[in-house]
Design a protein around this motif. Structure first.
Motif, PDB file in Angstrom:
ATOM      1  N   HIS A 192      31.081  32.907  64.245  1.00 23.06           N
ATOM      2  CA  HIS A 192      32.178  32.958  63.273  1.00 23.06           C
ATOM      3  C   HIS A 192      31.902  33.952  62.142  1.00 23.06           C
ATOM      4  O   HIS A 192      30.864  33.882  61.499  1.00 23.06           O
ATOM      5  N   VAL A 193      32.862  34.839  61.928  1.00 21.76           N
ATOM      6  CA  VAL A 193      32.725  35.860  60.876  1.00 21.76           C
ATOM      7  C   VAL A 193      33.905  35.735  59.905  1.00 21.76           C
ATOM      8  O   VAL A 193      35.050  35.646  60.340  1.00 21.76           O
ATOM      9  N   PHE A 194      33.585  35.717  58.628  1.00 19.88           N
ATOM     10  CA  PHE A 194      34.653  35.730  57.619  1.00 19.88           C
ATOM     11  C   PHE A 194      34.716  37.119  57.011  1.00 19.88           C
ATOM     12  O   PHE A 194      33.719  37.648  56.534  1.00 19.88           O
ATOM     13  N   LEU A 195      35.887  37.708  57.079  1.00 21.67           N
ATOM     14  CA  LEU A 195      36.101  39.038  56.506  1.00 21.67           C
ATOM     15  C   LEU A 195      36.636  38.859  55.088  1.00 21.67           C
ATOM     16  O   LEU A 195      37.681  38.232  54.885  1.00 21.67           O
ATOM     17  N   MET A 196      35.884  39.392  54.119  1.00 20.60           N
ATOM     18  CA  MET A 196      36.189  39.126  52.707  1.00 20.60           C
ATOM     19  C   MET A 196      36.839  40.355  52.061  1.00 20.60           C
ATOM     20  O   MET A 196      36.324  41.464  52.212  1.00 20.60           O
ATOM     21  N   PRO A 197      37.932  40.156  51.359  1.00 22.26           N
ATOM     22  CA  PRO A 197      38.501  41.301  50.622  1.00 22.26           C
ATOM     23  C   PRO A 197      37.645  41.587  49.387  1.00 22.26           C
ATOM     24  O   PRO A 197      37.043  40.656  48.846  1.00 22.26           O
ATOM     25  N   PRO A 198      37.590  42.831  48.912  1.00 22.46           N
ATOM     26  CA  PRO A 198      36.772  43.121  47.726  1.00 22.46           C
ATOM     27  C   PRO A 198      37.242  42.328  46.512  1.00 22.46           C
ATOM     28  O   PRO A 198      36.435  41.933  45.678  1.00 22.46           O
ATOM     29  N   SER A 199      38.549  42.079  46.400  1.00 20.81           N
ATOM     30  CA  SER A 199      39.083  41.286  45.282  1.00 20.81           C
ATOM     31  C   SER A 199      40.500  40.847  45.622  1.00 20.81           C
ATOM     32  O   SER A 199      41.112  41.380  46.553  1.00 20.81           O
TER      33      SER A 199
ATOM     34  N   ALA B  99      42.993  41.417  43.736  1.00 26.33           N
ATOM     35  CA  ALA B  99      43.853  42.560  43.372  1.00 26.33           C
ATOM     36  C   ALA B  99      43.961  43.542  44.545  1.00 26.33           C
ATOM     37  O   ALA B  99      45.049  44.046  44.852  1.00 26.33           O
ATOM     38  N   ASP B 100      42.821  43.777  45.218  1.00 26.67           N
ATOM     39  CA  ASP B 100      42.847  44.668  46.393  1.00 26.67           C
ATOM     40  C   ASP B 100      43.690  44.076  47.511  1.00 26.67           C
ATOM     41  O   ASP B 100      44.427  44.787  48.193  1.00 26.67           O
ATOM     42  N   LEU B 101      43.551  42.757  47.685  1.00 25.37           N
ATOM     43  CA  LEU B 101      44.299  42.077  48.739  1.00 25.37           C
ATOM     44  C   LEU B 101      45.806  42.216  48.479  1.00 25.37           C
ATOM     45  O   LEU B 101      46.589  42.497  49.387  1.00 25.37           O
ATOM     46  N   LYS B 102      46.177  42.052  47.216  1.00 30.06           N
ATOM     47  CA  LYS B 102      47.590  42.174  46.851  1.00 30.06           C
ATOM     48  C   LYS B 102      48.083  43.589  47.183  1.00 30.06           C
ATOM     49  O   LYS B 102      49.155  43.767  47.768  1.00 30.06           O
ATOM     50  N   LYS B 103      47.261  44.581  46.843  1.00 30.53           N
ATOM     51  CA  LYS B 103      47.626  45.983  47.115  1.00 30.53           C
ATOM     52  C   LYS B 103      47.830  46.193  48.613  1.00 30.53           C
ATOM     53  O   LYS B 103      48.771  46.829  49.059  1.00 30.53           O
ATOM     54  N   ARG B 104      46.925  45.610  49.424  1.00 28.14           N
ATOM     55  CA  ARG B 104      47.019  45.784  50.881  1.00 28.14           C
ATOM     56  C   ARG B 104      48.278  45.117  51.434  1.00 28.14           C
ATOM     57  O   ARG B 104      48.976  45.684  52.266  1.00 28.14           O
ATOM     58  N   LEU B 105      48.529  43.902  50.936  1.00 32.23           N
ATOM     59  CA  LEU B 105      49.724  43.181  51.416  1.00 32.23           C
ATOM     60  C   LEU B 105      50.985  43.938  51.028  1.00 32.23           C
ATOM     61  O   LEU B 105      51.916  44.079  51.826  1.00 32.23           O
ATOM     62  N   ARG B 106      51.009  44.456  49.794  1.00 32.86           N
ATOM     63  CA  ARG B 106      52.174  45.212  49.342  1.00 32.86           C
ATOM     64  C   ARG B 106      52.273  46.524  50.122  1.00 32.86           C
ATOM     65  O   ARG B 106      53.355  46.927  50.533  1.00 32.86           O
TER      66      ARG B 106
ATOM     67  N   ASN C  76      35.115  43.613  53.562  1.00 33.44           N
ATOM     68  CA  ASN C  76      35.949  44.730  54.036  1.00 33.44           C
ATOM     69  C   ASN C  76      36.369  45.591  52.848  1.00 33.44           C
ATOM     70  O   ASN C  76      37.535  45.655  52.467  1.00 33.44           O
ATOM     71  N   ASP C  77      35.357  46.271  52.259  1.00 33.83           N
ATOM     72  CA  ASP C  77      35.679  47.209  51.180  1.00 33.83           C
ATOM     73  C   ASP C  77      36.114  48.531  51.769  1.00 33.83           C
ATOM     74  O   ASP C  77      37.093  49.135  51.361  1.00 33.83           O
ATOM     75  N   SER C  78      35.355  48.981  52.788  1.00 33.92           N
ATOM     76  CA  SER C  78      35.830  50.159  53.519  1.00 33.92           C
ATOM     77  C   SER C  78      35.849  49.782  55.003  1.00 33.92           C
ATOM     78  O   SER C  78      34.994  49.017  55.470  1.00 33.92           O
ATOM     79  N   ILE C  79      36.853  50.315  55.704  1.00 32.73           N
ATOM     80  CA  ILE C  79      37.001  49.973  57.126  1.00 32.73           C
ATOM     81  C   ILE C  79      35.724  50.395  57.877  1.00 32.73           C
ATOM     82  O   ILE C  79      35.204  49.643  58.697  1.00 32.73           O
ATOM     83  N   LYS C  80      35.227  51.588  57.530  1.00 35.10           N
ATOM     84  CA  LYS C  80      34.051  52.134  58.215  1.00 35.10           C
ATOM     85  C   LYS C  80      32.841  51.191  58.062  1.00 35.10           C
ATOM     86  O   LYS C  80      32.178  50.858  59.052  1.00 35.10           O
TER      87      LYS C  80
END
Ligand code: ADP
Ligand code: 5GP
Length: 198
Positions: free
Chosen positions: A123-130, A132-139, A172-176
């Motif tokens: 099991h792996v949990f992928l964490m957004p940097p913040s 605020a970043d998550l909101k930006k991605r969703l938007r 998941n700060d950078s995809i790479k």
């Protein structure tokens, strides 16, 4: 070959708050590992503009979903944002028994159920940097109305608090970077499986 001597594939579960990048990262992993395939969930959510039935999800009516659930065709299921999501049992079972690896990109509730049913799953949990970043991605993804983005962010906070239950947490700060880390995790876990099989 007798079933008990056959090598089983890896069952990899990736959870992340909606909009964090599960789909993006999963696609990259599938292109790296030819033996890895993705489970396609059934959902009662209507398809987004860029989604195709049978490719992103199997889009079904509530009636069809409940019928599948009643017949035991779902390995696990959960309700999110007013819609139902579930993992078709037969495909997962066949893939793993054929010695192939399978990735389930599912929510925290589903991951908990898989852990109970298949303790050897990874099991792996992928964490957004913040947030605020998550909101930006969703938007930025442009698939959810502002009120739905708000709902997804509220649930994200609750899900992030569950990250400690996972075998690995990948930022998941950078995809790479996230793909590189997951690549290492999958390779290590495959090697562990190989050692157990001999
Ligand atoms: P999920 O499947 O978890 O809901 P997606 O894979 O659809 O998330 O990603 C949501 C949005 O965030 C997409 O537009 C995607 O391109 C973007 N994204 C994913 N990972 C990153 C990242 N590391 N940095 C910036 N944007 C990202
Ligand atoms: P979305 O609507 O953004 O595609 O997905 C919403 C949430 O449902 C995400 O957290 C996603 O991981 C989760 N999800 C998708 N398929 C399944 C599934 O089969 N089972 C469970 N438990 N969750 C799922």
């Amino acid at each position: 070959m007798p079933r008990r001597l056959r090598k089983k594939g890896l069952l990899l579960v990736i959870s992340a708050p909606s909009g964090c990048g599960k789909t993006t990262i999963s696609k990259k992993l599938l292109s790296i590992f030819p033996n890895l395939t993705c489970s396609r969930s059934v959902t009662t959510r209507p398809p987004r503009d860029n989604e195709m039935d049978g490719k992103d999800y199997f889009f079904v009516s509530r009636k069809e979903f409940f019928k599948m659930r009643k017949k035991g065709e779902l390995l696990e299921w959960a309700s999110n944002f007013g819609n139902f999501y579930g993992t078709p049992r037969r495909f997962v079972k066949k893939t793993v028994n054929d010695g192939k690896d399978i990735l389930l990109a599912i929510d925290v509730k589903g991951a908990k159920n898989i852990r109970k049913l298949i303790p050897e799953s990874v099991h792996v949990f992928l964490m957004p940097p913040s947030i605020a970043d998550l909101k930006k991605r969703l938007r930025g993804r442009g698939t959810d109305k502002l009120k739905d983005v708000k709902k997804r962010l509220a649930i994200a906070k609750r899900e992030m608090a569950q990250a400690k239950l996972y075998d690995y947490v990948v930022m998941n700060d950078s995809i790479k970077n996230a793909v590189a880390e997951l690549r290492e995790i999958v390779s290590d876990e495959k090697n562990k499986l190989k050692r157990q099989a001999v």
